[in-house]
Scaffold this active site. Sequence first.
Site, short mmCIF file in Angstrom:
data_model
loop_
_atom_site.label_atom_id
_atom_site.label_comp_id
_atom_site.label_asym_id
_atom_site.label_seq_id
_atom_site.Cartn_x
_atom_site.Cartn_y
_atom_site.Cartn_z
N ASN A 1 0.86 -1.19 0.00
CA ASN A 1 0.00 0.00 0.00
C ASN A 1 0.90 1.24 0.00
O ASN A 1 1.51 1.58 1.02
CB ASN A 1 -0.91 -0.02 1.24
CG ASN A 1 -1.77 1.23 1.33
OD1 ASN A 1 -1.91 1.99 0.38
ND2 ASN A 1 -2.36 1.46 2.50
N LYS B 1 -0.03 4.26 -0.24
CA LYS B 1 -0.72 5.40 0.39
C LYS B 1 -0.57 6.64 -0.50
O LYS B 1 -0.55 6.53 -1.72
CB LYS B 1 -0.22 5.60 1.82
CG LYS B 1 -0.34 4.31 2.65
CD LYS B 1 -0.07 4.52 4.12
CE LYS B 1 -0.18 3.20 4.86
NZ LYS B 1 -0.02 3.36 6.31
N HIS C 1 -9.50 0.73 5.34
CA HIS C 1 -8.21 0.92 5.99
C HIS C 1 -8.39 1.82 7.20
O HIS C 1 -9.24 2.71 7.21
CB HIS C 1 -7.20 1.53 5.01
CG HIS C 1 -5.80 1.52 5.50
ND1 HIS C 1 -5.32 2.46 6.39
CD2 HIS C 1 -4.75 0.69 5.24
CE1 HIS C 1 -4.05 2.21 6.65
NE2 HIS C 1 -3.68 1.14 5.97
N GLU D 1 -6.87 4.29 8.26
CA GLU D 1 -6.76 5.72 7.98
C GLU D 1 -8.06 6.26 7.40
O GLU D 1 -8.43 7.40 7.65
CB GLU D 1 -5.58 5.97 7.03
CG GLU D 1 -4.24 5.68 7.71
CD GLU D 1 -3.11 5.37 6.75
OE1 GLU D 1 -2.01 5.05 7.24
OE2 GLU D 1 -3.31 5.43 5.51
N GLU E 1 -4.97 -5.28 10.67
CA GLU E 1 -3.97 -4.25 10.88
C GLU E 1 -4.21 -3.57 12.23
O GLU E 1 -5.05 -2.68 12.34
CB GLU E 1 -4.06 -3.18 9.79
CG GLU E 1 -3.66 -3.66 8.41
CD GLU E 1 -3.38 -2.49 7.49
OE1 GLU E 1 -2.28 -2.41 6.95
OE2 GLU E 1 -4.28 -1.64 7.34
N GLY F 1 2.66 2.32 11.03
CA GLY F 1 3.54 3.48 10.92
C GLY F 1 4.25 3.85 12.20
O GLY F 1 4.87 4.91 12.29
N SER G 1 3.55 -2.46 10.34
CA SER G 1 5.01 -2.45 10.46
C SER G 1 5.63 -3.80 10.09
O SER G 1 6.50 -4.31 10.79
CB SER G 1 5.44 -2.01 11.86
OG SER G 1 5.04 -0.68 12.12
#
Length: 257
Positions: free
Chosen positions: A9, A11, A95, A97, A168, A174, A213
């Site tokens: 991904n 992003k 996701h 985010e 996730e 991140g 990660s």
Amino acid sequence: MRPIMVAGNWKMNGLSADAVHLTQAILHAEMEPMRPEVVIFPPFTLLHAVSQEAKSSALRWGGQNLFWEASGAYTGEISGAMLRDMGCRYVLIGHSERRQIFAESDAQVAQKVKVALLSGLTPVVCVGETEAERAQGATEAVIHRQVEAVLPLLNLETSQPNMIIAYEPIWAIGTGLSASPEQAQAVHAFIRGLVAAYSTQLAKRLLLLYGGSVKGNNAAALFGQTDIDGGLVGGASLQVGEFIQICRAAELAGRGG
């Protein structure tokens, strides 16, 4: 044995030259086709560049999001048909985010999964808990709610899964932190159990990816777990050497090695 997949991904990163460089580097790694299946999720603006580089290869690509309507006055959105027109086979949905920054609800995620399936795309549905939710012992409750929102969309008329689920943990995205292989396996086994309540055959065949990660130095341990069928890789997918190392770990896992 279920296939194994590594998905990158990107992003909101990269320009056309970056897309060409990253795609060519993956192709030059010459991994055995389908072991693992490698999928990249570039920004919408880079889908054409990726498709031109990868069109005659085993490399696959997908969209990072889609809207739940087929067309109309939805400025800034993108439809499933548009993604298919770019050669996409997959699309990321839900996701963390999107859920956190854009406040996407479980119901909206389910709407997107439905339209993705109708568009002929395979949705990669992301689920995961925050650090606070894990600390409160609410991991399974959160995952149960998120997974149950999309399970009614499983194709129960066949034993072939029509979606992929990616776990996730939000606290690991991140941050440089990663769930231990044992922690990740426990949640993956829990998800597979939820699916088994609908169909044991689908549960056995459903791909479950881990994201959070994923690095070259932890990929082998993660992919060696019983219910982890590969990874959804974020930042490391933009680092050619790191991403290929992760793919090599999946390649070995796919061979039973």
